[in-house]
Design an enzyme around this catalytic site. Structure first.
Site, mmCIF file in Angstrom:
data_model
loop_
_atom_site.group_PDB
_atom_site.id
_atom_site.type_symbol
_atom_site.label_atom_id
_atom_site.label_comp_id
_atom_site.label_asym_id
_atom_site.label_seq_id
_atom_site.Cartn_x
_atom_site.Cartn_y
_atom_site.Cartn_z
ATOM 1 N N ARG A 119 0.870 -1.435 0.029
ATOM 2 C CA ARG A 119 0.162 0.020 -0.062
ATOM 3 C C ARG A 119 0.709 1.377 0.203
ATOM 4 N NH1 ARG A 119 -3.028 -3.123 3.713
ATOM 5 N NH2 ARG A 119 -4.768 -4.204 2.504
ATOM 6 N N LYS A 141 2.886 11.269 -10.960
ATOM 7 C CA LYS A 141 2.022 10.468 -11.753
ATOM 8 C C LYS A 141 2.617 9.138 -12.043
ATOM 9 C CE LYS A 141 -1.410 13.964 -14.190
ATOM 10 N NZ LYS A 141 -1.686 14.131 -15.555
ATOM 11 N N GLU A 183 8.308 18.098 -24.688
ATOM 12 C CA GLU A 183 7.509 18.579 -23.338
ATOM 13 C C GLU A 183 8.126 19.500 -22.952
ATOM 14 O OE1 GLU A 183 5.202 16.839 -22.312
ATOM 15 O OE2 GLU A 183 5.694 14.600 -22.488
ATOM 16 N N LYS A 225 7.046 22.988 -13.952
ATOM 17 C CA LYS A 225 6.297 21.773 -13.453
ATOM 18 C C LYS A 225 6.059 21.737 -11.934
ATOM 19 C CE LYS A 225 4.993 17.520 -14.063
ATOM 20 N NZ LYS A 225 5.008 16.163 -14.829
ATOM 21 N N GLU A 235 -4.553 17.337 -10.324
ATOM 22 C CA GLU A 235 -5.157 17.571 -11.533
ATOM 23 C C GLU A 235 -6.771 17.820 -11.448
ATOM 24 O OE1 GLU A 235 -3.597 15.695 -15.077
ATOM 25 O OE2 GLU A 235 -5.315 15.832 -15.888
ATOM 26 N N ARG A 239 -3.156 21.667 -13.668
ATOM 27 C CA ARG A 239 -2.325 20.775 -14.043
ATOM 28 C C ARG A 239 -2.793 20.079 -15.405
ATOM 29 N NH1 ARG A 239 0.803 16.241 -10.526
ATOM 30 N NH2 ARG A 239 1.691 15.096 -12.385
ATOM 31 N N ASN A 243 -1.137 18.767 -20.286
ATOM 32 C CA ASN A 243 -1.482 17.676 -21.353
ATOM 33 C C ASN A 243 -1.765 18.231 -22.727
ATOM 34 O OD1 ASN A 243 -1.467 15.550 -19.351
ATOM 35 N ND2 ASN A 243 -3.384 16.214 -18.581
ATOM 36 N N HIS A 246 -1.719 16.068 -25.646
ATOM 37 C CA HIS A 246 -1.505 14.782 -24.957
ATOM 38 C C HIS A 246 -2.674 13.793 -25.659
ATOM 39 C CE1 HIS A 246 1.778 16.055 -22.999
ATOM 40 N NE2 HIS A 246 2.172 14.838 -22.480
ATOM 41 N N HIS A 250 -1.746 10.743 -27.412
ATOM 42 C CA HIS A 250 -2.111 9.474 -26.956
ATOM 43 C C HIS A 250 -2.857 8.581 -27.860
ATOM 44 C CE1 HIS A 250 -1.620 10.453 -22.357
ATOM 45 N NE2 HIS A 250 -0.463 10.350 -22.781
ATOM 46 N N HIS A 263 6.711 8.701 -27.455
ATOM 47 C CA HIS A 263 5.727 9.442 -26.911
ATOM 48 C C HIS A 263 5.958 11.063 -27.089
ATOM 49 C CE1 HIS A 263 3.067 11.138 -23.338
ATOM 50 N NE2 HIS A 263 4.001 12.050 -23.192
HETATM 51 P P1 NAD Z 1 11.686 5.808 -22.186
HETATM 52 O O1 NAD Z 1 11.702 5.501 -20.776
HETATM 53 O O2 NAD Z 1 11.222 4.607 -23.278
HETATM 54 O O3 NAD Z 1 13.323 6.179 -22.773
HETATM 55 C C1 NAD Z 1 13.454 6.354 -24.052
HETATM 56 C C2 NAD Z 1 14.904 5.331 -24.498
HETATM 57 O O4 NAD Z 1 16.152 5.941 -24.066
HETATM 58 C C3 NAD Z 1 14.800 4.065 -23.862
HETATM 59 O O5 NAD Z 1 15.163 2.981 -24.830
HETATM 60 C C4 NAD Z 1 15.532 4.052 -22.883
HETATM 61 O O6 NAD Z 1 16.066 2.800 -22.491
HETATM 62 C C5 NAD Z 1 16.845 5.067 -23.226
HETATM 63 N N1 NAD Z 1 17.382 5.521 -22.256
HETATM 64 C C6 NAD Z 1 17.300 6.228 -21.241
HETATM 65 N N2 NAD Z 1 18.261 6.797 -20.625
HETATM 66 C C7 NAD Z 1 18.948 6.621 -21.527
HETATM 67 C C8 NAD Z 1 20.409 7.450 -21.515
HETATM 68 N N3 NAD Z 1 21.026 8.142 -20.621
HETATM 69 N N4 NAD Z 1 21.232 6.957 -22.575
HETATM 70 C C9 NAD Z 1 20.756 6.084 -23.560
HETATM 71 N N5 NAD Z 1 19.567 5.832 -23.742
HETATM 72 C C10 NAD Z 1 18.929 6.147 -22.484
HETATM 73 O O7 NAD Z 1 10.977 6.997 -22.847
HETATM 74 P P2 NAD Z 1 10.878 8.476 -22.340
HETATM 75 O O8 NAD Z 1 10.804 9.246 -23.389
HETATM 76 O O9 NAD Z 1 11.949 8.788 -21.244
HETATM 77 O O10 NAD Z 1 9.586 8.232 -21.382
HETATM 78 C C11 NAD Z 1 8.233 8.125 -22.185
HETATM 79 C C12 NAD Z 1 7.467 7.661 -21.254
HETATM 80 O O11 NAD Z 1 7.146 8.638 -20.070
HETATM 81 C C13 NAD Z 1 5.918 7.332 -21.567
HETATM 82 O O12 NAD Z 1 5.531 6.005 -21.138
HETATM 83 C C14 NAD Z 1 5.054 8.499 -21.390
HETATM 84 O O13 NAD Z 1 3.691 7.973 -20.980
HETATM 85 C C15 NAD Z 1 5.599 8.568 -19.826
HETATM 86 N N6 NAD Z 1 5.289 10.030 -19.199
HETATM 87 C C16 NAD Z 1 4.951 10.241 -17.923
HETATM 88 C C17 NAD Z 1 4.663 11.297 -17.446
HETATM 89 C C18 NAD Z 1 4.473 11.516 -16.036
HETATM 90 O O14 NAD Z 1 3.834 12.486 -15.462
HETATM 91 N N7 NAD Z 1 4.310 10.518 -15.177
HETATM 92 C C19 NAD Z 1 5.026 12.439 -18.105
HETATM 93 C C20 NAD Z 1 5.482 12.389 -19.482
HETATM 94 C C21 NAD Z 1 5.523 11.060 -20.168
HETATM 95 N N1 GLY Z 2 2.674 15.234 -17.599
HETATM 96 C C1 GLY Z 2 1.414 15.630 -17.263
HETATM 97 C C2 GLY Z 2 1.326 15.765 -15.853
HETATM 98 O O1 GLY Z 2 2.359 15.480 -14.831
HETATM 99 O O2 GLY Z 2 0.541 16.342 -15.303
#
Ligand code: NAD
Ligand code: GLY
Length: 357
Positions: A119, A141, A183, A225, A235, A239, A243, A246, A250, A263
């Site tokens: 939890r 998130k 972003e 942020k 949100e 907040r 998006n 997005h 999405h 993404h």
């Molecule tokens: P990712 O986590 O897939 O990373 C991108 C690629 O880079 C992967 O292949 C990873 O292994 C590689 N990588 C990571 N660090 C590296 C480094 N330093 N050197 C070489 N390779 C490296 O993608 P991302 O763009 O970081 O994140 C996208 C994800 O984040 C999506 O799932 C999206 O939905 C999520 N997201 C979440 C939020 C949130 O608020 N929680 C906000 C925006 C996006």
């Molecule tokens: N990436 C959108 C949020 O964190 O609210």
């Protein structure tokens, strides 16, 4: 040189450390680890590059490691189970801590595991992509994808600290850097016109990985942020502006198949579509629409959805969105560069035109 920002959430406030070489700095971790048990969650790409540095900062703790396969396609319930298997296999207790070492996929999954395990246990974000350093690691998130919709299963669970080591960006592929810039540009578009101007001037330096330009872009993005999250953690209002692009994005990601469009690429195209609709509604000038498209294109990002996704299919996919209320689609749109709103007050014919239908 490093910078420390704070996300102000009362007793749950936490620092964002930004700087080169922080990965191996014990001082960034130790005050934020409640017990002696730590699980590092990372993936098979990031582990060979950065796992040893993080482990070196954790001497004296009992450290387990979970190395997941790499990719958005693995952001699933089945793969998430592997984290629980490791935690339970090690008999880790409620005062254990998870460390997410990687991009947004690892951060979202490890954060969700931390939200659910017994939890809720502590977790620390160690983002290694530009996208994760400017966005996903901050704000709590967490979650996974469902075959019918992106990020549809999840929880709000704030980290205890965010450690953004800018030196990790040295190994990031150019395509991933561009995805992160989407972003970054988002903050300029929704609430910081001066930052948009700064990006316009500094985009070439950013794409060439100039360390000072990258550090400044990360700092200003995280400031934006942190302000939004502190004002509206769950949100209920502002907040949702984070998006921008997005809902369109999405739909593109899901429609194209997870992992085919990054993404950030989908968000880049999605922001152009939101700007296009805003211009059709008479809210955004033709000149600002052009500036938006130009900056996103110069960042190395697509500015339209893939042609194989019809307006009909995009509309169907957009209906599965967390901003849908009472069956009405709500979108983040622009009133100008630096000013955004969430609204369901638009003529569906304009939306269809934006989607190419
Ligand atoms: P990712 O986590 O897939 O990373 C991108 C690629 O880079 C992967 O292949 C990873 O292994 C590689 N990588 C990571 N660090 C590296 C480094 N330093 N050197 C070489 N390779 C490296 O993608 P991302 O763009 O970081 O994140 C996208 C994800 O984040 C999506 O799932 C999206 O939905 C999520 N997201 C979440 C939020 C949130 O608020 N929680 C906000 C925006 C996006
Ligand atoms: N990436 C959108 C949020 O964190 O609210």
């Amino acid at each position: 040189m490093s910078t420390t920002l704070s996300v102000s959430l009362g007793a749950r406030s936490y620092p964002i450390f930004i700087g080169a070489g922080l990965l191996a700095d014990p001082g960034c971790y130790r005050p934020y680890i409640p017990g002696r048990q730590v699980t590092i969650v990372t993936n098979e790409t990031v582990a060979p590059l950065y796992l040893a540095a993080v482990q070196s900062a954790l001497e004296g703790y009992r450290v387990e490691t979970v190395i997941l396969p790499d990719g958005e396609v693995y952001k699933t319930q089945a793969v998430l189970e592997r984290i629980y298997d490791a935690l339970l296999g090690a008999r880790f207790s409620r005062d254990s801590t998870l460390i997410a070492l990687g991009g947004g996929v690892i951060g979202d999954m490890a954060g969700f595991a931390a939200a659910c395990y017994q939890r809720g246990v502590a977790f620390i974000q160690v983002p290694t992509t530009l996208l994760a350093q400017v966005d996903s690691s901050v704000g709590g998130k967490t979650g996974i994808n469902h075959p019918l919709g992106k990020n549809m299963i999840g929880a709000f669970h704030q980290p205890r600290a965010v450690i953004a080591d800018t030196a990790t960006l040295d190994t990031l592929p150019g395509r991933e850097l561009s995805a992160g810039l989407a972003e970054v540009i988002k903050y300029g578009l929704i609430r910081d016109a001066a930052f948009f101007d700064w990006l316009d001037t500094n985009l070439t330096a950013l794409r060439e990985c100039d360390p000072a330009a990258l550090a400044e872009a990360i700092r200003r993005s995280c400031e934006n942020k942190a302000e939004v999250v502190a004002a509206d953690e769950h949100e209920a209002g502002e907040r949702a502006l984070l998006n921008l692009g997005h809902t369109f994005g999405h739909a593109i990601e899901t429609g194209a198949g997870y992992g085919n469009w990054l993404h950030g690429e989908a968000v880049g195209a999605g922001m152009c579509m939101a700007a296009d609709l805003s211009a059709r509604l008479g809210w955004l000038s033709a000149a600002d629409l052009q500036r938006t498209r130009d900056l996103i294109e110069r960042a190395g990002l697509p500015i339209a959805a893939p042609p194989e996704l019809s307006a009909e299919r995009l509309l169907e996919l957009m209906a599965v969105d967390k901003k849908v209320l009472d069956g009405r689609l709500r979108l983040v749109l622009l009133r100008g560069i630096g000013s955004a709103l969430v609204t369901d007050q638009f003529d569906p014919a304009h939306l269809r035109a934006t989607l190419g239908g």
